[in-house]
Design an enzyme around this catalytic site. Structure first.
Site, mmCIF file in Angstrom:
data_model
loop_
_atom_site.group_PDB
_atom_site.id
_atom_site.type_symbol
_atom_site.label_atom_id
_atom_site.label_comp_id
_atom_site.label_asym_id
_atom_site.label_seq_id
_atom_site.Cartn_x
_atom_site.Cartn_y
_atom_site.Cartn_z
ATOM 1 C CB THR A 42 20.381 -16.300 64.417
ATOM 2 O OG1 THR A 42 19.967 -16.674 65.891
ATOM 3 C CG2 THR A 42 21.263 -15.061 64.549
ATOM 4 C CB VAL A 44 20.894 -22.520 65.137
ATOM 5 C CG1 VAL A 44 21.090 -23.346 66.360
ATOM 6 C CG2 VAL A 44 21.967 -22.734 63.955
ATOM 7 C CB CYS A 45 18.352 -18.535 67.763
ATOM 8 S SG CYS A 45 20.119 -18.380 68.167
ATOM 9 C CB THR A 46 14.409 -19.454 64.130
ATOM 10 O OG1 THR A 46 14.958 -18.131 64.009
ATOM 11 C CG2 THR A 46 13.285 -19.359 63.666
ATOM 12 C CG LEU A 49 13.769 -19.350 71.594
ATOM 13 C CD1 LEU A 49 15.208 -19.445 71.355
ATOM 14 C CD2 LEU A 49 13.483 -17.878 71.689
#
Length: 209
Positions: A42, A44-46, A49
Site C-alpha cells: 500500500t 502510505v505504508c511503503t 517503512l
C-alpha cells in the site's frame, strides 16, 4: 481494557521477517518503537517503512529499535521489502511482524473497525528499557506519520528521565528545558545553567553536559 501510559508492554512471540522472536527478549535493554501499518503493498505504508529504514543511524544513536507490524504474512512482507527499499534507497534492516491472526494487533488495541475494516491502524508505542509504555500515538489510515516527531519524542523522554525535568512546546534536543515546579529557583541554578524565570511556575534552563 486498553493499554495506558506506564503499563508494561505486553510480551508476545511472533514470526517476523527476521525469524521468530519473543518481544521482550528481542527488546533487551533498548528503547523500542513498535508501530503498526494497515497492509503490505500500500502506498502510505511503503513511504513510512522506507523512512524508518532511512533513519537507521538515528535509531541507533538513541539506543532505540524500531519494529513494524501488519496483519499480513511473513511471505507478503518479504515480497514487499524490495519495493520499500527501492523507493527509499534504504535497507529495511528491522523486523516486520506477521500478524495474520491479529493476535498482537488485538493485544495492543491496533484494530479500529470504525476506520473501515479490520486491518491495523497506524499505532505507535514508545517503550522504555524497563518495558513500560511511555508514549502512544494513533493516526488514521489516510495520514502518514511524521517519524521526525517520533524521534523527537524519544529524545524528550530520554532527556526528562536523565535530567528530571520537563520539555516545553516544540522542544528539540539542545533546546532549553522546563525546570520542575518542585525545584526552587536557587536549587535550579545549582543543577542547571542559564536559568530564566518568567514566572515562579515557569522557568527555563540549559542542561549541563
Amino acid at each position: 481494557m486498553g493499554l495506558h501510559l506506564g503499563d508494561e508492554a505486553p510480551d508476545f512471540t511472533a514470526d517476523t521477517t527476521e525469524g521468530e522472536l519473543s518481544f521482550h527478549d528481542w527488546a533487551g535493554d533498548s528503547w523500542v518503537v513498535l508501530f503498526s501499518h494497515p497492509a503490505d503493498f500500500t502506498p502510505v505504508c511503503t513511504t513510512e517503512l522506507g523512512r524508518v529504514g532511512q533513519l537507521a543511524a538515528a535509531w541507533a544513536d538513541r539506543g532505540a529499535k524500531p519494529i513494524a507490524l501488519s496483519v499480513d504474512s511473513v511471505e507478503d512482507h518479504q515480497r514487499w521489502k524490495p519495493d520499500i527499499e527501492e523507493f527509499a534507497s534504504a535497507s529495511v534492516d528491522y523486523p516486520i511482524i506477521a500478524d495474520p491472526d491479529k493476535r498482537v494487533a488485538e493485544l495492543y488495541d491496533m484494530i479500529h473497525p470504525n476506520q473501515g475494516d479490520t486491518s491495523s491502524v497506524r499505532s505507535v508505542f514508545i517503550i522504555d528499557p524497563a518495558k513500560k509504555i511511555r508514549l502512544t500515538m494513533t493516526y488514521p489510515k489516510s495520514v502518514g506519520r511524521n517519524f521526525e516527531e517520533i524521534l523527537r519524542s524519544v529524545d524528550a523522554l530520554q532527556t526528562t528521565d536523565r535530567a528530571a525535568c520537563s520539555t516545553p512546546v516544540d522542544w528539540k534536543a539542545g533546546d532549553k528545558i522546563i525546570v520542575p515546579p518542585t525545584l526552587s529557583t536557587d536549587d535550579a541554578r545549582e543543577r542547571f545553567d542559564d536559568v530564566e524565570e518568567f514566572r515562579p511556575y515557569l522557568r527555563r534552563a540549559a542542561l549541563r553536559d
